[in-house]
Design a protein around this motif. Structure first.
Motif, mmCIF file in Angstrom:
data_model
loop_
_atom_site.group_PDB
_atom_site.id
_atom_site.type_symbol
_atom_site.label_atom_id
_atom_site.label_comp_id
_atom_site.label_asym_id
_atom_site.label_seq_id
_atom_site.Cartn_x
_atom_site.Cartn_y
_atom_site.Cartn_z
ATOM 1 N N MET A 1 0.845 -1.172 0.000
ATOM 2 C CA MET A 1 0.000 0.000 0.000
ATOM 3 C C MET A 1 0.892 1.238 0.000
ATOM 4 N N ALA A 2 0.506 2.248 -0.744
ATOM 5 C CA ALA A 2 1.279 3.482 -0.827
ATOM 6 C C ALA A 2 1.256 4.210 0.519
ATOM 7 N N GLU A 3 2.299 4.979 0.767
ATOM 8 C CA GLU A 3 2.389 5.739 2.009
ATOM 9 C C GLU A 3 1.324 6.833 2.015
ATOM 10 N N LEU A 4 0.712 7.042 3.182
ATOM 11 C CA LEU A 4 -0.313 8.071 3.321
ATOM 12 C C LEU A 4 0.325 9.439 3.470
ATOM 13 N N ASP A 5 -0.387 10.481 3.004
ATOM 14 C CA ASP A 5 0.110 11.827 3.274
ATOM 15 C C ASP A 5 -0.165 12.146 4.746
ATOM 16 N N ALA A 6 0.379 13.225 5.225
ATOM 17 C CA ALA A 6 0.309 13.565 6.652
ATOM 18 C C ALA A 6 -1.123 13.739 7.142
ATOM 19 N N GLU A 7 -1.975 14.347 6.338
ATOM 20 C CA GLU A 7 -3.363 14.575 6.751
ATOM 21 C C GLU A 7 -4.146 13.271 6.850
ATOM 22 N N ASP A 8 -3.907 12.351 5.931
ATOM 23 C CA ASP A 8 -4.581 11.053 5.998
ATOM 24 C C ASP A 8 -4.035 10.220 7.155
ATOM 25 N N GLN A 9 -2.727 10.292 7.396
ATOM 26 C CA GLN A 9 -2.146 9.577 8.537
ATOM 27 C C GLN A 9 -2.716 10.112 9.847
ATOM 28 N N LYS A 10 -2.983 11.412 9.886
ATOM 29 C CA LYS A 10 -3.549 12.022 11.096
ATOM 30 C C LYS A 10 -4.897 11.398 11.439
ATOM 31 N N ILE A 11 -5.776 11.199 10.453
ATOM 32 C CA ILE A 11 -7.092 10.641 10.794
ATOM 33 C C ILE A 11 -6.987 9.163 11.171
ATOM 34 N N VAL A 12 -6.024 8.446 10.604
ATOM 35 C CA VAL A 12 -5.800 7.058 11.032
ATOM 36 C C VAL A 12 -5.345 7.055 12.495
ATOM 37 N N THR A 13 -4.439 7.957 12.844
ATOM 38 C CA THR A 13 -3.947 8.047 14.218
ATOM 39 C C THR A 13 -5.074 8.432 15.179
ATOM 40 N N LEU A 14 -5.909 9.372 14.787
ATOM 41 C CA LEU A 14 -7.048 9.767 15.626
ATOM 42 C C LEU A 14 -8.007 8.598 15.835
#
Length: 112
Positions: A1-14
């Motif tokens: 899977m391609a690496e997520l951008d910072a904003e998408d990674q943020k919602i995964v972390t949340l």
């Protein structure tokens, strides 16, 4: 899977944090078109049942969100319910829905 951008990674972390904090079956987060984020978990009351994604969408709507850019769900389930994805699609017809495992690793993306 391609690496997520910072904003998408943020919602995964949340989503992962919400799930871990409550011990719920699922945690979810959405980002609205203004960049605001909303996190929620599974609601399993006798009088009310919502998936985590439905609850996150409801929080966004209750806060006045007019559209969604992206959504993420952290779950141990093999797939998301159609009702969960439908809640996102009502506000974000083009929004990707990321499904991550409990460790926060994105294992699938539902693209419209």
């Amino acid at each position: 899977m391609a690496e997520l951008d910072a904003e998408d990674q943020k919602i995964v972390t949340l989503a992962r944090s919400a799930r871990a904090r409550t011990g719920a079956a699922e945690g979810a987060a959405v980002r609205d078109v203004d960049g605001r984020t909303y996190a929620a978990t599974t609601v399993a009351l006798v009088s009310l049942r919502l998936t985590a994604l439905q609850a996150a969408v409801a929080a966004a709507v209750a806060s006045g969100a007019e559209g969604l850019e992206a959504a993420a769900v952290v779950t141990g389930a093999g797939e998301l319910s159609a009702e969960s994805v439908a809640a996102v699609r009502e506000l974000g017809s083009k929004a990707p829905v990321f499904r991550a495992d409990p460790a926060g690793v994105v294992i699938a993306v539902d693209q419209p």
